[in-house]
Design a protein around this motif. Structure first.
Motif, PDB file in Angstrom:
ATOM      1  N   THR A 327       0.934  -1.343  -0.031  1.00 55.00           N
ATOM      2  CA  THR A 327      -0.107   0.101   0.024  1.00 55.00           C
ATOM      3  C   THR A 327       0.738   1.435  -0.014  1.00 55.00           C
ATOM      4  O   THR A 327       0.540   1.888  -0.818  1.00 55.00           O
ATOM      5  CB  THR A 327      -0.890   0.152   1.099  1.00 55.00           C
ATOM      6  OG1 THR A 327      -1.706  -1.152   1.143  1.00 55.00           O
ATOM      7  CG2 THR A 327      -1.599   0.966   1.108  1.00 55.00           C
ATOM      8  N   GLN A 357      -8.353   1.527   4.025  1.00 50.84           N
ATOM      9  CA  GLN A 357      -7.225   2.206   3.034  1.00 50.84           C
ATOM     10  C   GLN A 357      -7.737   3.782   3.221  1.00 50.84           C
ATOM     11  O   GLN A 357      -6.574   4.466   3.403  1.00 50.84           O
ATOM     12  CB  GLN A 357      -7.518   1.852   1.761  1.00 50.84           C
ATOM     13  CG  GLN A 357      -7.182   0.213   1.532  1.00 50.84           C
ATOM     14  CD  GLN A 357      -5.726  -0.141   1.392  1.00 50.84           C
ATOM     15  OE1 GLN A 357      -4.824   0.636   2.080  1.00 50.84           O
ATOM     16  NE2 GLN A 357      -5.261  -1.146   1.051  1.00 50.84           N
ATOM     17  N   ASP A 421      -6.801  -2.540  -5.515  1.00 52.50           N
ATOM     18  CA  ASP A 421      -6.223  -3.672  -4.493  1.00 52.50           C
ATOM     19  C   ASP A 421      -6.925  -5.036  -4.599  1.00 52.50           C
ATOM     20  O   ASP A 421      -7.856  -5.200  -4.850  1.00 52.50           O
ATOM     21  CB  ASP A 421      -6.459  -2.905  -3.314  1.00 52.50           C
ATOM     22  CG  ASP A 421      -5.580  -3.384  -2.152  1.00 52.50           C
ATOM     23  OD1 ASP A 421      -4.573  -4.126  -2.597  1.00 52.50           O
ATOM     24  OD2 ASP A 421      -5.791  -3.177  -0.985  1.00 52.50           O
ATOM     25  N   GLU A 422      -5.949  -5.728  -4.141  1.00 49.61           N
ATOM     26  CA  GLU A 422      -6.453  -7.412  -4.250  1.00 49.61           C
ATOM     27  C   GLU A 422      -7.398  -7.745  -5.461  1.00 49.61           C
ATOM     28  O   GLU A 422      -8.442  -7.974  -5.645  1.00 49.61           O
ATOM     29  CB  GLU A 422      -7.628  -7.697  -3.076  1.00 49.61           C
ATOM     30  CG  GLU A 422      -6.892  -7.254  -1.613  1.00 49.61           C
ATOM     31  CD  GLU A 422      -5.825  -7.868  -1.089  1.00 49.61           C
ATOM     32  OE1 GLU A 422      -5.417  -8.777  -1.680  1.00 49.61           O
ATOM     33  OE2 GLU A 422      -5.137  -7.528  -0.189  1.00 49.61           O
TER      34      GLU A 422
HETATM   35 MG    MG Z   1      -2.944  -4.535   1.590  1.00 49.67          MG
END
Ligand code: MG
Ligand code: ADP
Length: 748
Positions: A327, A357, A421-422
């Motif tokens: 991140t 986040q 993300d992911e």
């Molecule tokens: Mg992460």
């Protein structure tokens, strides 16, 4: 029975005229009439050539078949073996909680028993006394006698099969469906028909080999016609391996070619050329980060920034184990975009993760004077419409959100950078929808699924890959243990002690539907359903009440699950983060990304119901702080006992857990996980819009992947539009068979 067929007779009487095998309707082949043709159509066979492409699902090879008298010795073997014999008896044990089916068969040397625990009535109807069957499986012992548990089986039925085996041939066994069986097209008949077909090849014109000659020779591949014949009737294992290799290569070759084409498209499209990092990034490093980047963070960041400085859009995957610090790397890149006057979007798979986040990002970006916003589906209309307009007029520089970001209503003023993300949680369409909100924005996708490099090249073939392969200094290894019911009191005491020492704990229950996979597939291809959504939730809720009121009375125990509203989930998560909860009972909603450094224990109930990668993600929720962390896997006591009778699935589940407990290495776990998945389950291609693999296996066929990739990328480079004489066939196959994937690639 079928009527004599005029055309059938005609073909047989006209051996001089060659026919195109690809254009010969299957119903005019000897042994097939309209009724059988109809059944064959249900499995996609229309032409005689299609029939040759109906590959066996396994082969019975005499040299690999054991005599039953040697079953005792086979107890020591870990690999699968095959026995062929006639059924002596089929016996269903008395009614009871665990009804079992016993089938005994003999090959004249001795008798062997097969045992079924599941679907016993079904299997009882499959076998009849006197039938000739090939049983395959691992030999285990039951009541001190060797036996096969839930073996695979193939009906052989005829003496000619037996003869074939006795003379040392290899018998192909075909994939069966109910429709084929009903039409009288069992393996045995298919064998006969296909044998006739390949024996009369002189009557047919075979299609020209689509693979270029130099590709065939460089990679020592069999030609198409020969390979097709040998797939069905190899003389030995070597021939079989050769022909199979050709088809695996071909499959991978087209896949790699698609990737190469897509890469060409991306590499040639204009992007946003950005200036290198300046004061904002410097300030971020100085004022926001209390630590130094690891060497691999630094390297990844360089690769990302180099892409942003180039004239083509970045298309990069950042791969790193949970907690490796992806991140912060992404945030630096986001700041570079902001410094260049562009907006950035950060998309996370769930509301909790987006919110988390956003918390991190806002904390940093407020200091830097960079405006940020959170956008999720759970927000009220008024708030959302304010956010929409601030994104549209450029007031907001960085927006963090869920897939709410890709809604039509969201319009950016100048979107230049995207973080996903992911990424395995998103489909490629979602990723593209977000990209379309800017003009060729740079794209960074992040994944915590560590996979070997040769594989990531293929799975994420069109993406460049950066890898963070070291953990920030000072992290302690998580200790993982595999335990059964009898250990429960001790485990609870251990958790209480940890809490008393100031730590926090997760207790995780499996719950279908919140997870990506829907159950395990048994060795014979049946789906073993996991606990249903309802019963899973009930287990978590009941578990919670008991834990709160009895086991952990006096401590603060919370519950979080997927059926709660987002606001409720957020409240609970926040409470846990702020340490107003000691123990959090949860379903897999906590799987990804949640960051609570003070949590040091994770107890996972029914650990055998989780996939390996999922367990790894879960375990990544602990071990994030300075304290030693512990992961405890709860499994069925019976399965922990290696000496007890187990179905193959149970044994496999146990092996899986054992491996998991033995390592923290995400690469190792991912590789093992991939190894277990069949070739059809090409995870990643599903999301990437690429065709699934039918024959090749990602791990086992790594060498073929490398060769096919080299061949395909070579061609795409020298002849990007496949216009050269030698590539025209490849081009037409691509257009015909991979049209969907192509259209998809062009669209992006
Ligand atoms: Mg992460
Ligand atoms: P990931 O997204 O890869 O799972 P994160 O970026 O969430 O990992 O980082 C996990 C934790 O480690 C965060 O609390 C982050 O601030 C911290 N962290 C990141 N990089 C470093 C580093 N180089 N040294 C120490 N801590 C770090």
């Amino acid at each position: 029975m079928e009527k004599p067929n005029l055309q059938n007779a005609m073909i047989d009487s006209l051996p001089e005229t060659k026919r195109q095998i690809a254009e010969t309707d299957i119903q005019y082949i000897k042994g097939i009439g309209p009724r059988k043709a109809e059944a064959l159509q249900t499995v996609g066979i229309e032409s005689a050539l299609d029939l040759l492409y109906y590959f066996p699902r396994r082969y019975l090879d005499r040299t690999r078949i054991l005599k039953i008298k040697d079953a005792q010795a086979a107890l020591l073997m870990t690999e699968e073996v095959t026995f062929v014999g006639r059924i002596k008896s089929v016996y269903l044990s008395a009614r009871g909680p665990r009804r079992m089916l016993f089938v005994s068969f003999t090959d004249g040397t001795a008798t062997l028993k097969c045992v079924w625990f599941n679907a016993v009535h079904y299997f009882a109807s499959v076998f009849k006394e006197g039938e000739l069957i090939a049983f395959s499986g691992r030999v285990t012992s039951y009541r001190d006698r060797p036996c096969l548990i839930h073996p695979e089986y193939d009906h052989l039925e005829t003496e000619s099969d037996e003869d074939l085996l006795n003379t040392g041939g290899i018998i192909p066994v075909y994939p069966m469906t109910e429709a084929l069986r009903t039409a009288g097209l069992e393996s045995r008949s298919l064998r006969r028909i296909i044998r006739k077909l390949v024996e009369s090849t002189e009557r047919f014109e075979f299609p020209e080999d689509p693979l270029p000659k130099e590709v065939l020779s460089t990679n020592s591949l069999l030609g198409l016609t020969e390979a097709l014949t040998l797939m069905h009737f190899p003389k030995d294992q070597k021939q079989l391996t050769y022909s199979l290799r050709r088809f695996k290569f071909e499959e991978l070759f087209y896949l790699e070619l698609l990737l190469a084409i897509r890469r060409n498209v991306i590499k040639n499209s204009p992007g946003i050329r950005m200036n290198p990092p300046a004061q904002l990034v410097e300030k971020f490093a100085k004022e926001c980060l209390p630590f130094k980047f690891t060497e691999s963070q630094r390297k990844s960041l360089h690769e990302i920034i180099d892409d942003m400085k180039s004239e083509h859009p970045m298309h990069r995957l950042l791969q790193g184990d949970v907690g490796s610090g992806k991140t912060v790397v992404a945030l630096v890149a986001v700041l570079v975009a902001v410094e260049n006057g562009y907006q950035a979007a950060f998309m996370a798979p769930t509301e909790i993760l987006a919110a988390q986040q956003y918390d991190t990002i806002r904390k940093y970006f407020d200091i830097l004077g960079v405006s940020s916003a959170l956008l999720t589906g759970g927000q009220n209309k008024r708030l959302r419409s304010t956010i929409y307009s601030e994104i549209e007029d450029g007031t907001t520089s960085v927006v963090v959100g869920t897939h709410a970001l890709i809604q039509e209503r969201v319009k950016f003023k100048r979107l230049g950078f995207i973080v996903v993300d992911e990424q395995h949680r998103f489909g490629v369409e979602q990723r593209m929808a977000l990209q379309e909100k800017g003009e060729s924005p740079h794209l960074l996708v992040m994944t915590a699924t560590p996979i070997p490099r040769t594989l990531s090249l293929t799975i994420y073939g069109d993406l460049d890959v950066s890898v963070i392969d070291e953990m920030p200094a000072g992290r302690k290894k998580i200790k993982t243990a595999l335990r059964g019911e009898t250990n429960r009191p001790k485990i609870y005491k251990f958790i209480r002690d940890q809490v008393l020492a100031g730590r926090q704990a997760f207790i995780v229950y499996p719950l279908v539907n919140e997870t990506s996979d829907s159950g395990r597939v048994s060795s014979d291809g049946n789906l073993i359903p996991k606990a249903s959504k309802k019963s899973g939730l009930k287990a978590a809720t009941q578990g919670f009440v008991k834990l709160r009121d009895e086991v952990f009375r006096g401590f603060k125990v919370g519950l979080i699950h997927g059926q709660m509203t987002d606001a409720e989930k957020d409240d609970v998560m926040l409470a846990f983060k702020q340490r107003s909860l000691d123990v959090l009972v949860a379903t897999t909603v906590i799987e990804v990304g949640i960051d609570v450094p003070n949590a040091t224990v994770m107890l996972i109930e029914h650990a055998d119901r989780f996939g390996l990668s999922q367990l790894h993600q879960l375990r990544g929720r602990i071990g994030r702080g300075i304290h030693q962390s512990y992961c405890i896997l709860m499994a069925d006591e019976e399965h922990l006992n290696e000496k007890k009778v187990q179905t193959r699935d149970d044994a496999a589940a146990f092996q899986r857990l054992k491996l998991f407990a033995s390592t923290n290495d995400g690469f190792k776990i991912a590789e093992y996980d991939l190894m277990l998945r069949g070739p059809g389950e090409f995870f990643g291609t599903r999301q990437s819009g690429l065709p699934p693999l039918k024959l090749a296996h990602l791990i086992k066929d790594r060498d073929i992947i490398t060769q096919a990739r080299r061949a395909a990328f070579g061609i795409a480079e020298s002849d990007p539009h496949l216009r050269e004489e030698g590539h025209l066939k490849v081009r037409s196959v691509l257009l015909k068979n991979y049209n969907e994937s192509l259209a998809f690639l062009k669209a992006t």
